[in-house]
Design a protein around this motif. Structure first.
Motif, PDB file in Angstrom:
ATOM      1  N   MET A 144       7.544 -14.644  -1.712  1.00 23.82           N
ATOM      2  CA  MET A 144       6.117 -14.331  -1.839  1.00 23.82           C
ATOM      3  C   MET A 144       5.728 -14.098  -3.296  1.00 23.82           C
ATOM      4  O   MET A 144       4.621 -14.463  -3.722  1.00 23.82           O
ATOM      5  CB  MET A 144       5.765 -13.127  -0.972  1.00 23.82           C
ATOM      6  CG  MET A 144       5.988 -13.366   0.510  1.00 23.82           C
ATOM      7  SD  MET A 144       5.383 -12.025   1.569  1.00 23.82           S
ATOM      8  CE  MET A 144       3.728 -12.624   1.915  1.00 23.82           C
TER       9      MET A 144
ATOM     10  N   SER B  90       4.868 -17.305  -4.871  1.00 22.32           N
ATOM     11  CA  SER B  90       3.509 -17.747  -4.542  1.00 22.32           C
ATOM     12  C   SER B  90       2.475 -17.049  -5.405  1.00 22.32           C
ATOM     13  O   SER B  90       1.505 -17.671  -5.858  1.00 22.32           O
ATOM     14  CB  SER B  90       3.205 -17.490  -3.057  1.00 22.32           C
ATOM     15  OG  SER B  90       3.803 -18.461  -2.224  1.00 22.32           O
TER      16      SER B  90
ATOM     17  N   PHE C 206       1.444 -18.614   0.765  1.00 22.99           N
ATOM     18  CA  PHE C 206       2.316 -17.783   1.597  1.00 22.99           C
ATOM     19  C   PHE C 206       2.688 -18.519   2.883  1.00 22.99           C
ATOM     20  O   PHE C 206       3.849 -18.544   3.297  1.00 22.99           O
ATOM     21  CB  PHE C 206       1.620 -16.470   1.964  1.00 22.99           C
ATOM     22  CG  PHE C 206       1.523 -15.453   0.858  1.00 22.99           C
ATOM     23  CD1 PHE C 206       2.405 -15.450  -0.207  1.00 22.99           C
ATOM     24  CD2 PHE C 206       0.539 -14.469   0.901  1.00 22.99           C
ATOM     25  CE1 PHE C 206       2.315 -14.494  -1.213  1.00 22.99           C
ATOM     26  CE2 PHE C 206       0.438 -13.511  -0.095  1.00 22.99           C
ATOM     27  CZ  PHE C 206       1.320 -13.521  -1.154  1.00 22.99           C
TER      28      PHE C 206
ATOM     29  N   HIS D  65       6.402 -20.277   3.850  1.00 20.33           N
ATOM     30  CA  HIS D  65       7.031 -19.270   4.706  1.00 20.33           C
ATOM     31  C   HIS D  65       8.317 -19.794   5.336  1.00 20.33           C
ATOM     32  O   HIS D  65       8.305 -20.780   6.064  1.00 20.33           O
ATOM     33  CB  HIS D  65       6.040 -18.861   5.802  1.00 20.33           C
ATOM     34  CG  HIS D  65       6.637 -18.039   6.889  1.00 20.33           C
ATOM     35  ND1 HIS D  65       6.572 -18.394   8.233  1.00 20.33           N
ATOM     36  CD2 HIS D  65       7.319 -16.875   6.859  1.00 20.33           C
ATOM     37  CE1 HIS D  65       7.167 -17.495   8.966  1.00 20.33           C
ATOM     38  NE2 HIS D  65       7.626 -16.563   8.154  1.00 20.33           N
TER      39      HIS D  65
END
Length: 302
Positions: free
Chosen positions: A58, A61, A81, A85
């Motif tokens: 994350m 990102s 995200f 994932h």
């Protein structure tokens, strides 16, 4: 690499913090394995390649959106995200469900606001990923906290989760600025001033008062160390460890890890903050043992 010297400096600082975050995350994740508990107590590096978790994924990102947009674009961040994932990276069940829904076209605003009966999540997920953003805004700590607040809302809308993200971003921004050179007390005082009234802020005040304590277990017993995975149970302790060990990445991370709890997250936060300063880079051996960043991430060697 950008030709704009201001953006180039921001990116360099943010990448340094991201690398520190990833190493702390990956090393901390090794200590969830019972076989590695003795190594943690002896401050010995566990064998093999250290695999990072959702904290790092994350954070990549967050930095990718900053590089592309120059600020936090919430829709772009939610898409990143969701698009990147990987459920095998240790995401919580609620966040995984949310990101799958975002990928299927559901608005992140609806999903994030509906969590926990409409209160939003107060977990530490918004704080664990945000140190590189703080380093990016080292020249403007107030903007760092503002952008951290905006970034938190994409997944965590509870006041405590937002305050936790703001606190970590502020600490990283203040640490990354070579002109400030704040001592431990000054750093935590400055972070407290940038964070709204909350349990996180109260925990930071307690952390400031415990900077002369040398036993991390005692401090963790008071502040928490992420065992409840809430922002206010995680951020004050991680920033206590970072503030006590400026410029000393190994000491900051070992201090954090030996307290136990949500070790990958507390080490990611402490590592990302300490590494935001040029003198706080992880040792080369630790970097070599850490899994490379994903190929899509800014600064990746892939």
């Amino acid at each position: 690499m950008t030709a704009d010297p201001v953006l180039a400096r921001r990116l360099a600082r943010a990448l340094a913090s991201l690398r520190g975050l990833a190493v702390g995350d990956a090393l901390g994740s090794q200590f969830f394995l019972p076989a590695n508990h003795p190594a943690r107590e002896r401050r010995e590096l566990p064998p093999g390649v250290w695999r990072w978790t959702d904290d790092t994924e994350m954070a990549c990102s967050v930095l990718a959106v900053l590089v592309e947009h120059g600020r936090v674009d919430q829709d772009a961040l939610a898409r990143s995200f969701a698009g990147h994932h990987d459920p095998d990276r240790g995401y919580g069940a609620g966040v995984s469900r949310m990101l799958r829904s975002v990928r299927d076209g559901v608005d992140w605003r609806e999903l994030a606001s509906a969590l926990f009966g409409g209160q939003g999540s107060w977990g530490n997920g918004a704080a664990m990923r945000i140190a590189p953003l703080g380093a990016w805004y080292a020249d403007d700590p107030e903007q760092a906290t503002h952008q951290a607040e905006i970034s938190a809302y994409t997944t965590h809308q509870h006041r405590e989760a937002v305050a936790g993200a703001m606190a970590v971003a502020a600490a990283a921004a203040l640490t990354a600025d070579p002109e400030r050179r704040l001592g431990p007390e000054e750093l935590l005082d400055a972070v407290v001033e940038l964070v709204p009234r909350s349990a996180v802020q109260a925990g930071l005040r307690r952390a400031r008062g415990m900077l002369d304590y040398g036993d991390a277990a005692t401090v963790a017993a008071v502040l928490g160390c992420g065992r409840r995975t809430s922002a206010h149970d995680t951020v004050p302790f991680a920033l206590w460890a970072a503030a006590r060990n400026p410029g000393d990445y190994p000491e900051a991370v070992w201090t954090t890890a030996r307290a136990g709890g949500d070790v990958d997250t507390t080490c990611a936060i402490a590592g990302g903050v300490v590494a935001a300063a040029e003198a706080g880079a992880p040792p080369a051996e630790w970097l070599e043992r850490t899994e490379p960043l994903p190929e899509w991430a800014p600064g990746s060697a892939g």
